[in-house]
Design an enzyme around this catalytic site. Structure first.
Site, PDB file in Angstrom:
ATOM      1  N   GLY A 421       0.527  -0.736  -0.058  1.00 53.71           N
ATOM      2  CA  GLY A 421       0.481  -0.131  -0.236  1.00 53.71           C
ATOM      3  C   GLY A 421       0.972   0.782  -0.185  1.00 53.71           C
ATOM      4  N   GLY A 423       0.233   4.593   1.858  1.00 51.61           N
ATOM      5  CA  GLY A 423      -0.541   5.208   2.402  1.00 51.61           C
ATOM      6  C   GLY A 423      -0.037   7.095   2.044  1.00 51.61           C
ATOM      7  N   GLY A 424      -1.101   7.889   2.534  1.00 57.93           N
ATOM      8  CA  GLY A 424      -0.941   9.183   3.019  1.00 57.93           C
ATOM      9  C   GLY A 424       0.431   9.476   3.369  1.00 57.93           C
ATOM     10  N   GLY A 426       3.374   7.096   3.065  1.00 61.00           N
ATOM     11  CA  GLY A 426       4.924   6.574   2.505  1.00 61.00           C
ATOM     12  C   GLY A 426       3.742   5.558   2.704  1.00 61.00           C
ATOM     13  N   THR A 427       4.851   4.360   2.124  1.00 61.69           N
ATOM     14  CA  THR A 427       5.101   3.165   1.156  1.00 61.69           C
ATOM     15  C   THR A 427       4.790   2.527   2.443  1.00 61.69           C
ATOM     16  OG1 THR A 427       6.194   3.923  -0.205  1.00 61.69           O
ATOM     17  CG2 THR A 427       5.747   1.613  -0.174  1.00 61.69           C
ATOM     18  N   VAL A 428       4.094   1.362   2.250  1.00 64.34           N
ATOM     19  CA  VAL A 428       4.107  -0.168   3.287  1.00 64.34           C
ATOM     20  C   VAL A 428       3.877  -1.212   2.774  1.00 64.34           C
ATOM     21  CG1 VAL A 428       2.390  -0.821   4.863  1.00 64.34           C
ATOM     22  CG2 VAL A 428       2.054   1.644   4.025  1.00 64.34           C
ATOM     23  N   LYS A 442       5.893   0.364   7.643  1.00 63.34           N
ATOM     24  CA  LYS A 442       5.248   1.290   7.149  1.00 63.34           C
ATOM     25  C   LYS A 442       6.486   2.761   6.516  1.00 63.34           C
ATOM     26  CE  LYS A 442       1.793   5.406   7.130  1.00 63.34           C
ATOM     27  NZ  LYS A 442       1.248   5.879   8.027  1.00 63.34           N
ATOM     28  N   ASP A 539      -8.850  11.914   9.280  1.00 63.73           N
ATOM     29  CA  ASP A 539      -8.483  11.212   7.747  1.00 63.73           C
ATOM     30  C   ASP A 539      -9.440   9.666   7.911  1.00 63.73           C
ATOM     31  OD1 ASP A 539      -8.168  10.906   5.548  1.00 63.73           O
ATOM     32  OD2 ASP A 539      -5.659   9.805   5.685  1.00 63.73           O
TER      33      ASP A 539
END
Ligand SMILES: *[C@@H]1O[C@H](CO)[C@@H](O)[C@H](O)[C@H]1NC(C)=O
Ligand SMILES: *[C@@H]1O[C@H](CO)[C@@H](O)[C@H](O)[C@H]1NC(C)=O
Ligand SMILES: *[C@@H]1O[C@H](CO)[C@@H](O)[C@H](O)[C@H]1NC(C)=O
Ligand SMILES: *[C@@H]1O[C@H](CO)[C@@H](O)[C@H](O)[C@H]1NC(C)=O
Ligand SMILES: *[C@@H]1O[C@H](CO)[C@@H](O)[C@H](O)[C@H]1NC(C)=O
Ligand SMILES: *[C@@H]1O[C@H](CO)[C@@H](O)[C@H](O)[C@H]1NC(C)=O
Ligand SMILES: *[C@@H]1O[C@H](CO)[C@@H](O)[C@H](O)[C@H]1NC(C)=O
Ligand SMILES: *[C@@H]1O[C@H](CO)[C@@H](O)[C@H](O)[C@H]1NC(C)=O
Ligand SMILES: *[C@@H]1O[C@H](CO)[C@@H](O)[C@H](O)[C@H]1NC(C)=O
Length: 703
Positions: A421, A423-424, A426-428, A442, A539
């Site tokens: 994923g 995310g807002g 960063g990368t997961v 994350k 969020d």
């Protein structure tokens, strides 16, 4: 350290023992032995062979002495013998003093001219001195040197006793002369020029004598009193016969050798090295048992001493070579061993610097790495975090600090294939820990101060939360340039994927949707009311609601969350959150409240009901700018069932759908005050779930 030890060892090995002075003196006794069955002494004086006092006990008549047993006085001719030394070849005697004495009128009263005529004896030139005493005196010593006549003498004068100075024997009242070697068959004579007439009162006599150097020191008193000393000690050298060592008939016994003394007359015997005893006796010289007395041998290690005929051997320990003697080569490490050590050292000198510089390089690199990590830790708000964590008393306590190494390994060096994923913030990545746990890592995208605060916020908030519908934070890592968060791995993706996916989305039952909505609502309710201090998610959206293996909702991504201080209901912030889910009131006031989350949740409810995404506006009539507007206008126009997902309506729970739609509408109220609290929403949804009629068209019976 090793070098020091080696040097010390070398120093020990090269140390050579100094000779022990007392070694040879100890065997004097054996040298003084007489012939067997002969008396060995007279009075205090030992009589060693070749001397003797009875027929058959001395070598020849020259060595025949006389002993007055009653007085214990040993004599040769008319001289008293006080000591005989075999080793030195000397004999101490009391020699008569030569004198000439006058009476007041200058008439000769008394005189003596002693002589020693035994050819065996020579005056020891090293031990004696010729002396004349008197103030009107000259004296002679006449004898033979190398069988030639020889005379020597000295003169002594003084006018007045006061002229005589102290103990000096230098011509005033006393004169002395060194004795040349090899004098024998000598006679002593003392003379006067003026018969002591003028000085008679303090010096009536002239004296002449040979005396042992250390036994005489002149004093002015002797000018008048020496008359009383009939004899004075003196030392004679003796030797056997008049032959040299060339003659084969020498009397020297076994293990002995013949030598010629400096005087040049006759010969003497001495035991060979390693033997001891009286060399004039046939079996006089015996092997010395050096090993029995450590003073007699020079072995560095006394235990290794072995007696040999006439000698002894020492040995060295294993790996050492040499004779093992303090006076010899001692013991040294064997050459091969030394070479090995030297080579070893040599290699050491090469290898050690190389290794140590390599090691140093590695250490410096490691230091740099650690420094870097520390810098990152601080940069990433590690201190801020640890401060906050330490302040929190009721934290779950399960937050672990992971090492960068560990996470790098777990994510296979952040393999792109493991990205689950974006995310807002960063990368997961999916990660596999060494204990087989599957985690979500994350990785923040960029580092700026703003994001660090958000990051830290997330850590702090999640560390406080322990709710089954909230994604569990396992730990974090601050050592890397970009901070890393480690979550429990939620296997079934996001709610967004679940309901908006082309293939699965239209099959998700209303029951499941309602359950997920309820769970998410409960999680948010918990965050708002139960958690202390309250937490606003900021969020809320379907892509932040994750689904686990059993499709249980897990609220995640607290990046935009803030702890709401207990004394304030509202917090002023800059605009955050995702467009389409944002509370319009917040957009006006820039104040985020719990009700802002409620609004966002309302949007989620609408999405669950309609199966449309909040921003998918192209499907909507042109006048509608967003899903919420579209939904609310539909509701107003009582066309709800036109906008609902088709298959949900078909399930025949229209009442329930209507209630949820109504709830969503309330959540989407423009004024925050008009919206229900998250707690109310959760309770309402829970109630609705209880009354749900189980439909036969439940395509995904997950619960
Ligand atoms: C010494 O005397 C003993 C007896 O007194 C005698 O047996 C021995 O043979 C003598 N030794 C010598 C060398 O005369
Ligand atoms: C031995 O000495 C004593 C005392 O000095 C003396 O009376 C005696 O005459 C001496 N005997 C001989 C044989 O010289
Ligand atoms: C005799 O001479 C030896 C060696 O010169 C010496 O050691 C010893 O002391 C002397 N003995 C006497 C009584 O003077
Ligand atoms: C000295 O000796 C001589 C002869 O012996 C004698 O005639 C004379 O009287 C002596 N003089 C004195 C002062 O004793
Ligand atoms: C020796 O000297 C002293 C004083 O110095 C003097 O009185 C005496 O007469 C002198 N004796 C002789 C024999 O000259
Ligand atoms: C010793 O000297 C005397 C005279 O001073 C002489 O008669 C005698 O023969 C000499 N003896 C030896 C052995 O030289
Ligand atoms: C001379 O004899 C006296 C007394 O007997 C003694 O004290 C003195 O040392 C002797 N002198 C020498 C040079 O031996
Ligand atoms: C050595 O002594 C012997 C007697 O003991 C004698 O016959 C011989 O002449 C002497 N030789 C010398 C060189 O003095
Ligand atoms: C004993 O042996 C050593 C070495 O073997 C030698 O140096 C030394 O001179 C010998 N000593 C004697 C007394 O023979």
């Amino acid at each position: 350290m090793e070098d020091m030890g080696f040097l010390r060892m070398l120093m020990q090995l090269t140390w050579v023992g100094v000779l022990l002075s007392e070694i040879l003196a100890a065997t004097e006794v054996a040298a003084q032995l007489p012939r067997p069955n002969c008396s060995d002494r007279c009075g205090d004086v030992q009589i060693p062979f070749p001397f003797g006092i009875t027929e058959g006990c001395y070598l020849n008549k020259d060595f025949g002495l006389k002993c007055n047993h009653s007085s214990g006085v040993l004599t040769t001719g008319n001289l008293i013998v006080t000591n005989i030394s075999i080793r030195e070849g000397q004999m101490d005697i009391l020699m008569y003093v030569a004198f000439q004495c006058f009476n007041q009128s200058g008439e000769l009263q008394d005189s003596n001219r002693p002589s020693l005529t035994v050819p065996t004896y020579t005056i020891s030139n090293t031990q004696n001195v010729f002396v004349a005493v008197g103030c009107d005196t000259y004296a002679h010593l006449t004898g033979f040197q190398n069988s030639l006549p020889f005379t020597m003498g000295c003169i002594s004068f003084c006018q007045n006793i006061t002229n005589v100075v102290g103990q000096s024997c230098s011509g005033i009242g006393c004169c002395q002369v060194e004795i040349p070697p090899g004098l024998k068959n000598f006679t002593l004579k003392a003379y006067s020029y003026y018969s002591h007439k003028a000085i008679w009162s303090f010096n009536p006599c002239s004296y002449a004598f040979v005396v042992k150097k250390d036994r005489f020191s002149f004093s002015s008193g002797y000018l008048s009193s020496l008359k009383d000393n009939k004899t004075l000690p003196m030392v004679l050298d003796w030797a056997i016969g008049n032959e040299t060592c060339d003659k084969s008939n020498s009397v020297c016994g076994r293990n002995s050798e013949c030598y010629e003394p400096d005087s040049g007359y006759g010969y003497r015997c001495r035991c060979e090295a390693g033997y001891d005893g009286n060399p004039y006796l046939p079996h006089g010289c015996q092997d010395i048992k050096q090993c029995e007395d450590h003073k007699l041998n020079q072995c560095k290690i006394p235990k290794t001493c072995v007696d040999r005929e006439g000698n002894y051997t020492c040995s060295c320990p294993k790996w050492y070579r040499g004779d093992g003697r303090k006076d010899g080569t001692g013991c040294e490490l064997k050459l091969i061993l030394v070479s090995v050590l030297a080579i070893g050292l040599g290699i050491g000198f090469i290898v050690v610097p190389v290794c140590s510089s390599l090691w140093l390089y590695l250490i410096v690199r490691q230091r740099k790495l650690i420094k870097r990590r520390e810098r990152f830790f601080q940069q990433n708000g590690g201190l801020y975090l640890s401060q906050i964590l330490s302040r929190q008393e009721n934290s779950a306590g399960t937050t672990t600090i992971f090492s960068a190494e560990e996470l790098k390994k777990a994510s296979k060096n952040y393999d792109e294939k493991l990205i689950i994923g974006e995310g807002g913030f960063g990368t997961v990545y999916k990660g596999f820990l060494s204990d087989n746990r599957i985690v979500a890592i994350k990785k923040s995208k960029v580092v700026d101060k703003n994001q660090i605060e958000q990051f830290i916020n997330e850590v702090v908030i999640l560390s406080q939360i322990n709710h089954r519908n909230v994604v569990k934070l396992l730990g974090c890592c601050l050592e890397t340039e970009v901070p890393l968060l480690v979550y429990e791995f939620i296997s079934n993706g996001t709610l967004f994927q679940y309901i908006h996916d082309e293939s699965t989305g239209c099959t998700v039952s209303w029951e499941t949707r309602l359950r997920i909505a309820t769970e998410a609502a409960e999680a948010l309710s918990y965050l708002h009311s139960t958690a202390s201090p309250p937490i606003i998610h900021r969020d809320v959206k379907p892509s932040n609601i994750l689904l686990d293996a059993s499709y249980t909702a897990k609220v995640s991504d607290f990046g935009a969350s803030r702890l709401v201080p207990l004394d304030k209901a509202q917090v002023a912030t800059i605009v955050q959150g995702t467009l389409g889910y944002l509370d319009p009131e917040y957009l006006q006031t820039s104040r985020f409240t719990e009700k802002s989350d409620v609004y966002s949740f309302g949007v989620v409810l609408v999405e669950l009901l309609t199966g449309k995404t909040a921003l998918q506006s192209f499907e909507m009539p042109e006048e509608e700018t967003s899903l919420t507007m579209y939904f609310l206008s539909s509701l107003k126009e009582d066309k709800l069932f036109d906008v609902l997902e088709k298959h949900l309506v078909n399930e025949g729970n229209t009442v329930q759908l209507g209630k949820v739609a109504n709830l969503a509408k309330r959540c989407l109220s423009v004024r925050g005050e008009d919206r229900p609290t998250m707690n109310e929403v959760a309770t309402e949804l829970e109630d609705l779930r209880k009354t749900v009629k189980h439909s036969c068209v439940n395509t995904d019976s997950m619960s």
